[in-house]
Design a protein around this motif. Structure first.
Motif, PDB file in Angstrom:
ATOM      1  N   ALA A  60       0.822  -1.207   0.000  1.00 41.84           N
ATOM      2  CA  ALA A  60       0.000   0.000   0.000  1.00 41.84           C
ATOM      3  C   ALA A  60       0.857   1.257   0.000  1.00 41.84           C
ATOM      4  CB  ALA A  60      -0.929  -0.002   1.221  1.00 41.84           C
ATOM      5  N   ALA A  61       2.002   1.211   0.678  1.00 41.64           N
ATOM      6  CA  ALA A  61       2.867   2.387   0.758  1.00 41.64           C
ATOM      7  C   ALA A  61       3.332   2.853  -0.612  1.00 41.64           C
ATOM      8  CB  ALA A  61       4.072   2.081   1.648  1.00 41.64           C
ATOM      9  N   HIS A  62       3.457   1.934  -1.554  1.00 37.41           N
ATOM     10  CA  HIS A  62       3.895   2.320  -2.902  1.00 37.41           C
ATOM     11  C   HIS A  62       2.880   3.248  -3.562  1.00 37.41           C
ATOM     12  CE1 HIS A  62       7.567   0.011  -3.743  1.00 37.41           C
ATOM     13  NE2 HIS A  62       7.121  -0.756  -2.774  1.00 37.41           N
ATOM     14  N   ALA A  63       1.625   3.094  -3.235  1.00 40.54           N
ATOM     15  CA  ALA A  63       0.609   3.996  -3.784  1.00 40.54           C
ATOM     16  C   ALA A  63       0.552   5.288  -2.976  1.00 40.54           C
ATOM     17  CB  ALA A  63      -0.757   3.313  -3.788  1.00 40.54           C
ATOM     18  N   TYR A  64       0.521   5.175  -1.674  1.00 41.83           N
ATOM     19  CA  TYR A  64       0.327   6.368  -0.846  1.00 41.83           C
ATOM     20  C   TYR A  64       1.524   7.309  -0.878  1.00 41.83           C
ATOM     21  CZ  TYR A  64      -4.042   4.484   0.860  1.00 41.83           C
ATOM     22  OH  TYR A  64      -5.344   4.033   0.930  1.00 41.83           O
ATOM     23  N   ALA A  65       2.718   6.788  -1.091  1.00 45.46           N
ATOM     24  CA  ALA A  65       3.886   7.663  -1.163  1.00 45.46           C
ATOM     25  C   ALA A  65       3.782   8.655  -2.314  1.00 45.46           C
ATOM     26  CB  ALA A  65       5.159   6.818  -1.309  1.00 45.46           C
ATOM     27  N   ARG A  66       3.014   8.314  -3.340  1.00 45.14           N
ATOM     28  CA  ARG A  66       2.877   9.204  -4.499  1.00 45.14           C
ATOM     29  C   ARG A  66       2.019  10.428  -4.193  1.00 45.14           C
ATOM     30  NH1 ARG A  66       4.469   6.414  -9.164  1.00 45.14           N
ATOM     31  NH2 ARG A  66       3.299   7.772 -10.552  1.00 45.14           N
ATOM     32  N   LEU A  67       1.326  10.415  -3.055  1.00 45.58           N
ATOM     33  CA  LEU A  67       0.442  11.530  -2.738  1.00 45.58           C
ATOM     34  C   LEU A  67       1.160  12.686  -2.055  1.00 45.58           C
ATOM     35  CD1 LEU A  67      -2.701   9.643  -1.368  1.00 45.58           C
ATOM     36  CD2 LEU A  67      -2.176  10.313  -3.733  1.00 45.58           C
ATOM     37  N   GLN A 143      -4.019   9.871   6.452  1.00 44.59           N
ATOM     38  CA  GLN A 143      -3.750  10.909   7.456  1.00 44.59           C
ATOM     39  C   GLN A 143      -2.264  11.289   7.497  1.00 44.59           C
ATOM     40  OE1 GLN A 143      -5.906   8.549  10.519  1.00 44.59           O
ATOM     41  NE2 GLN A 143      -6.783  10.522  11.162  1.00 44.59           N
ATOM     42  N   CYS A 144      -1.407  10.349   7.150  1.00 42.26           N
ATOM     43  CA  CYS A 144       0.029  10.627   7.191  1.00 42.26           C
ATOM     44  C   CYS A 144       0.534  11.327   5.925  1.00 42.26           C
ATOM     45  CB  CYS A 144       0.807   9.332   7.392  1.00 42.26           C
ATOM     46  SG  CYS A 144       0.678   8.646   9.073  1.00 42.26           S
ATOM     47  N   VAL A 145      -0.122  11.129   4.794  1.00 42.24           N
ATOM     48  CA  VAL A 145       0.414  11.687   3.540  1.00 42.24           C
ATOM     49  C   VAL A 145      -0.344  12.911   3.052  1.00 42.24           C
ATOM     50  CG1 VAL A 145       1.377   9.478   2.788  1.00 42.24           C
ATOM     51  CG2 VAL A 145      -0.948  10.108   2.085  1.00 42.24           C
ATOM     52  N   LEU A 146      -1.530  13.191   3.596  1.00 40.54           N
ATOM     53  CA  LEU A 146      -2.298  14.355   3.182  1.00 40.54           C
ATOM     54  C   LEU A 146      -2.430  15.344   4.331  1.00 40.54           C
ATOM     55  CD1 LEU A 146      -5.242  12.745   1.148  1.00 40.54           C
ATOM     56  CD2 LEU A 146      -3.068  13.632   0.282  1.00 40.54           C
ATOM     57  N   ASP A 147      -2.700  16.582   3.984  1.00 41.00           N
ATOM     58  CA  ASP A 147      -3.051  17.574   4.993  1.00 41.00           C
ATOM     59  C   ASP A 147      -4.547  17.430   5.294  1.00 41.00           C
ATOM     60  OD1 ASP A 147      -0.448  18.395   5.114  1.00 41.00           O
ATOM     61  OD2 ASP A 147      -0.721  20.111   3.787  1.00 41.00           O
TER      62      ASP A 147
END
Length: 458
Positions: A60-67, A143-147
């Motif tokens: 999942a981190a591979h997708a969320y890191a792109r945000l 919550q960790c990758v977006l404001d």
């Protein structure tokens, strides 16, 4: 009506840590392992897994890191996933004001849900959300990758993909809206069988083919509906990672499959692949001009692209008459993409030790290919057999390193060497090792590429 209730976290302490500091540290650790392509376009849609973090968190981190680069721009997340515990006829929307996690409350976009009230397939159904993990496990990552962002959580039950697509279309919005589809792939198959099934499923997804069943993906219905919209909107999918629980935990007897896929529009619009075409023209024409300049030939126009000013890594491959004429590149993004492609093009033409320097009379028939290199990821292979099982033919570029010896093959090499054993043996020989060589400290990593081709007189 003013909504006060909050859905409490249901799977904190089981699917992910219940302690906020431990949870934040775990998510940060997964994200830190991902290097994002500097030229990557902002995603409009993600496909992510929803198992416990120890199983699917690294994928999942591979997708969320792109945000992360777009953390201020994305203000609303439309989150779709299957129902696992409560049967629902339709698409379940909650009536609460927020979903809670150990990292705090995520507010629900009540206005967006109100805008769906006239659709018969959307039903108010808090029970479907109460214990559902498929949506909840996505929230700490978001919550960790977006404001600050609002959530539109939809648990998809018995409904047609077309009905899902109608909802997604209505919520599509602009750059402020991200669509996330939560689904795992095959369930409880032996490792090798799961890899074969999941590879086929991922190919369906990458082809925007909604003909999926729930044996292939537990979230087949929300995924199929989202794919219908992605196709109509001209989104371009990119596979970021595909693994299973056997890869992440080591137990390969009965595994669950996971994938991370990002879908992006062209240059922020809805044209099919214009963004890649624009970047491809910018890269191949700079490669061409690097060669033309050295040979005192006329330059061609160079379109601009924002990605050129960010760090990037390329390989430039030259062919003439169907034969290789030079190939030089970088595996690490340590300089501006603009500089990297020019320097590698010049080196491929004039400094590849396998070939004589390129001559002016060869230029007209020259074919230029630029491969934009993605981040590399080490394979956790304890033996050659495990390495061969982990490699993805046709997808992976591969780096091999052993005690100062290093070699790489681009994914294009799979066309000549489609069998993993032959591919890896040839890569060893390229590194100056015997084809049957193996050592405990031999390291293998893989990476993806985006490939662009243009002839010299295009």
């Amino acid at each position: 009506m003013r909504f006060q209730a909050t859905r409490p976290a249901a799977v904190a302490g089981t699917f992910y840590p219940a302690d906020a500091s431990r949870l934040r540290a775990q998510v940060a650790e997964y994200l830190a392992e991902v290097r994002v392509d500097a030229a990557a376009r902002p995603p409009k849609m993600l496909v992510v897994p929803h198992a416990g973090y120890v199983y699917s968190g690294p994928v999942a981190a591979h997708a969320y890191a792109r945000l992360a680069p777009w953390r201020r721009r994305i203000r609303r997340v439309v989150l779709l996933g299957p129902t696992h515990r409560v049967a629902v006829r339709g698409i379940a929307a909650p009536t609460v004001a927020a979903f809670d996690t150990p990292l705090g409350a995520v507010r629900i976009d009540r206005d967006a849900l109100t805008a769906l009230a006239d659709l018969a397939q959307v039903v108010a159904h808090d029970a479907a959300h109460a214990a559902e993990h498929a949506l909840e496990v996505q929230l700490p990552f978001l919550q960790c990758v977006l404001d600050d962002f609002a959530l539109v959580p939809l648990a998809v039950g018995h409904v047609t993909p077309q009905a899902v697509a109608e909802v997604v279309e209505r919520l599509w919005g602009g750059d402020e809206t991200l669509v996330v589809v939560s689904t795992d792939l095959s369930h409880y198959l032996p490792y090798d069988q799961a890899r074969a099934v999941d590879t086929a499923t991922v190919q369906h997804i990458l082809q925007l083919d909604p003909a999926l069943d729930h044996e292939q993906a537990c979230g087949a219905t929300p995924l199929a509906g989202a794919l219908l919209v992605a196709k109509s909107r001209g989104l371009r999918p990119r596979l970021l990672d595909v693994r299973n629980s056997g890869d992440t935990t080591g137990d390969r007897r009965r595994v669950v499959g996971y994938c991370a896929i990002a879908f992006a529009a062209a240059d922020g619009g809805d044209a099919a692949d214009g963004g890649d075409r624009a970047l491809g023209r910018a890269l191949t024409r700079r490669a061409r001009n690097a060669i033309h300049g050295a040979l005192a030939l006329a330059r061609v126009d160079e379109p601009q692209h924002d990605a050129l000013q960010r760090p990037g890594a390329t390989f430039v491959t030259l062919q003439r008459g169907g034969e290789l004429r030079g190939c030089i590149g970088s595996l690490e993004a340590w300089r501006r993409l603009d500089d990297d492609v020019r320097r590698n093009a010049h080196a491929a033409a004039f400094r590849d030790p396998r070939f004589a320097p390129l001559q002016r009379h060869e230029v007209d028939a020259l074919r230029i290919e630029v491969s934009l290199i993605g981040a590399s990821h080490a394979l956790a292979a304890r033996s050659e057999a495990e390495a061969l099982q982990a490699l993805r033919p046709g997808v992976d570029g591969v780096i091999l390193e052993w005690r100062g010896r290093r070699a790489t093959f681009l994914p294009q090499v799979w066309e000549q060497l489609p069998q993993p054993h032959a591919f890896l043996a040839a890569l060893k020989r390229k590194a100056g090792l015997a084809g049957e060589f193996w050592a405990a400290d031999l390291r293998i990593a893989r990476y993806g590429v985006r490939k662009f081709t243009e002839t010299m007189h295009a």
